[in-house]
Motif scaffolding. Structure first.
Motif, mmCIF file in Angstrom:
data_model
loop_
_atom_site.group_PDB
_atom_site.id
_atom_site.type_symbol
_atom_site.label_atom_id
_atom_site.label_comp_id
_atom_site.label_asym_id
_atom_site.label_seq_id
_atom_site.Cartn_x
_atom_site.Cartn_y
_atom_site.Cartn_z
ATOM 1 N N ILE A 118 -17.304 -14.157 -3.588
ATOM 2 C CA ILE A 118 -16.268 -15.111 -3.641
ATOM 3 C C ILE A 118 -15.410 -14.698 -4.687
ATOM 4 N N THR A 119 -15.977 -14.456 -5.933
ATOM 5 C CA THR A 119 -15.378 -14.229 -7.149
ATOM 6 C C THR A 119 -14.750 -12.614 -7.081
ATOM 7 N N SER A 120 -15.400 -11.951 -6.273
ATOM 8 C CA SER A 120 -14.713 -10.388 -6.198
ATOM 9 C C SER A 120 -14.008 -10.274 -4.934
ATOM 10 N N ASP A 173 -26.379 -11.572 -16.203
ATOM 11 C CA ASP A 173 -25.509 -11.430 -14.944
ATOM 12 C C ASP A 173 -24.197 -11.930 -15.194
ATOM 13 N N GLN A 174 -22.943 -11.306 -15.090
ATOM 14 C CA GLN A 174 -21.956 -11.958 -15.174
ATOM 15 C C GLN A 174 -21.190 -12.001 -13.906
ATOM 16 N N LEU A 175 -20.159 -12.855 -13.512
ATOM 17 C CA LEU A 175 -19.683 -12.862 -12.317
ATOM 18 C C LEU A 175 -18.345 -11.659 -12.285
ATOM 19 N N PRO A 176 -17.956 -11.102 -11.018
ATOM 20 C CA PRO A 176 -16.796 -10.112 -10.995
ATOM 21 C C PRO A 176 -15.659 -10.808 -11.545
ATOM 22 N N ASN A 177 -14.767 -10.047 -12.116
ATOM 23 C CA ASN A 177 -13.386 -10.514 -12.561
ATOM 24 C C ASN A 177 -13.478 -11.545 -13.503
#
Length: 319
Positions: A138-140, A180-184
């Motif tokens: 979703i975040t990418s 772990d980091q979320l994309p963008n």
């Protein structure tokens, strides 16, 4: 003619939820029927649609978009994990379709309800893996029109009810642990945990000592994750177990927790809230107890006074 249940040999079961037969088939006794998405719900004006997130493993979602005030309006995003003891219910079920239509309408949020794999066909940790994969997708994603055109990723929330709230908690720890980091560079703005499913080998607060080993939460965990390291004191179900990640690393600035006075999980929500406060976590956590109500009452009976109050409180949280 003999019924299906009398002609097939039972392998194991989790009363009163489901039964597994020796041929591998599963019979579920609880859970609402599947319903299709709607272009515009007649009661709320919310439109919904289904998307595929992954073919292997099979992960999908139902999106809920409230009626827009202007064509290019941006809305907060709520990634939602449904409850059902990791083995029941669906993002496509009648109960969650009705409930999330109401949430999307009242809170003016874009909801992404995740359809993750269920036990026992897919024992844990499959649901956790699917929930994390979906969050990253979703975040990418740059291809889903509703998310791109109407989602405000600066107001990005996660949450769920009961086992879904447990999955959301796990995601918060992954994001906040620094690994772990979320994309963008998307940050989680807050988490909504309704009647969260946690448990441990020892009773806490006002939980009765007698019968603790036979509690429904204990039986569910053994069934959906039979090979869990540490059993019921695995950190996924017991956030205060030895070796569990510190709650001070929860990856969001605010958490809203609901408990119900007649819910077996009531004390666990209080216990979790107190533990978060004592952990050194640098955020705001609020616990709301709805006295006299049963587990997940707002999903089963959204028209009641207490349900409407709960939905209003959720709406004011998702800003």
């Amino acid at each position: 003619m003999a019924s299906l249940t009398t002609t097939k040999e039972i392998d194991r079961e989790l009363p009163p939820l489901l039964r597994v037969y020796k041929d591998g088939s599963v019979e579920r006794f609880l859970g609402s029927s599947y319903v299709p998405p709607s272009e515009q719900d007649p009661d709320t004006g919310v439109s919904s649609k289904d998307i595929v997130i992954s073919e292997n493993p099979k992960i999908s979602a139902r999106l809920f978009l409230p009626k827009l005030e202007e064509q290019h309006q941006k809305l907060p995003i709520l990634v939602y994990y449904h409850g059902g003891a990791f083995c029941l219910e669906s993002a496509f079920s009648f109960l969650h379709q009705r409930y999330l239509n109401i949430i999307a309408s009242h809170a003016k949020v874009l909801v992404v309800s995740i359809e993750y794999r269920l036990a026992p066909e897919h024992p844990l940790p499959a649901a956790y893996e699917d929930g994390w994969y979906a969050l990253n997708w979703i975040t990418s994603s740059k291809s889903e029109p509703w998310l791109m055109n109407h989602g405000d990723f600066n107001r990005f929330y996660i949450g769920g009810d009961t086992s879904g709230a447990n999955i959301a908690h796990y995601a918060l720890l992954r994001v906040g642990g620094g690994v772990d980091q979320l994309p963008n560079k998307v940050k989680i703005s807050g988490a909504l945990l309704a009647f969260p499913l946690f448990w441990s080998s020892k009773p806490i607060l006002n939980e009765p000592v007698e019968g603790h080993e036979e509690s429904s939460a204990m039986q569910v965990w053994k069934f959906v994750y039979p090979d869990a390291p540490g059993g019921i004191d695995n950190p996924l179900i017991n956030p205060l177990a030895a070796g569990a990640p510190s709650l001070k690393d929860l990856g969001c600035p605010k958490i809203l927790i609901f408990v119900a006075g007649k819910d077996e999980l009531r004390d666990r929500g209080v216990w979790y809230c107190d533990a978060v406060k004592k952990s050194g976590w640098n955020g705001d956590v609020e616990l709301i107890e709805v006295e006299g109500e049963e587990h997940c009452f707002q999903i089963y009976h959204p028209e009641t006074h207490n349900s409407k109050n709960m939905i209003s409180r959720i709406a004011s949280f998702l800003v």
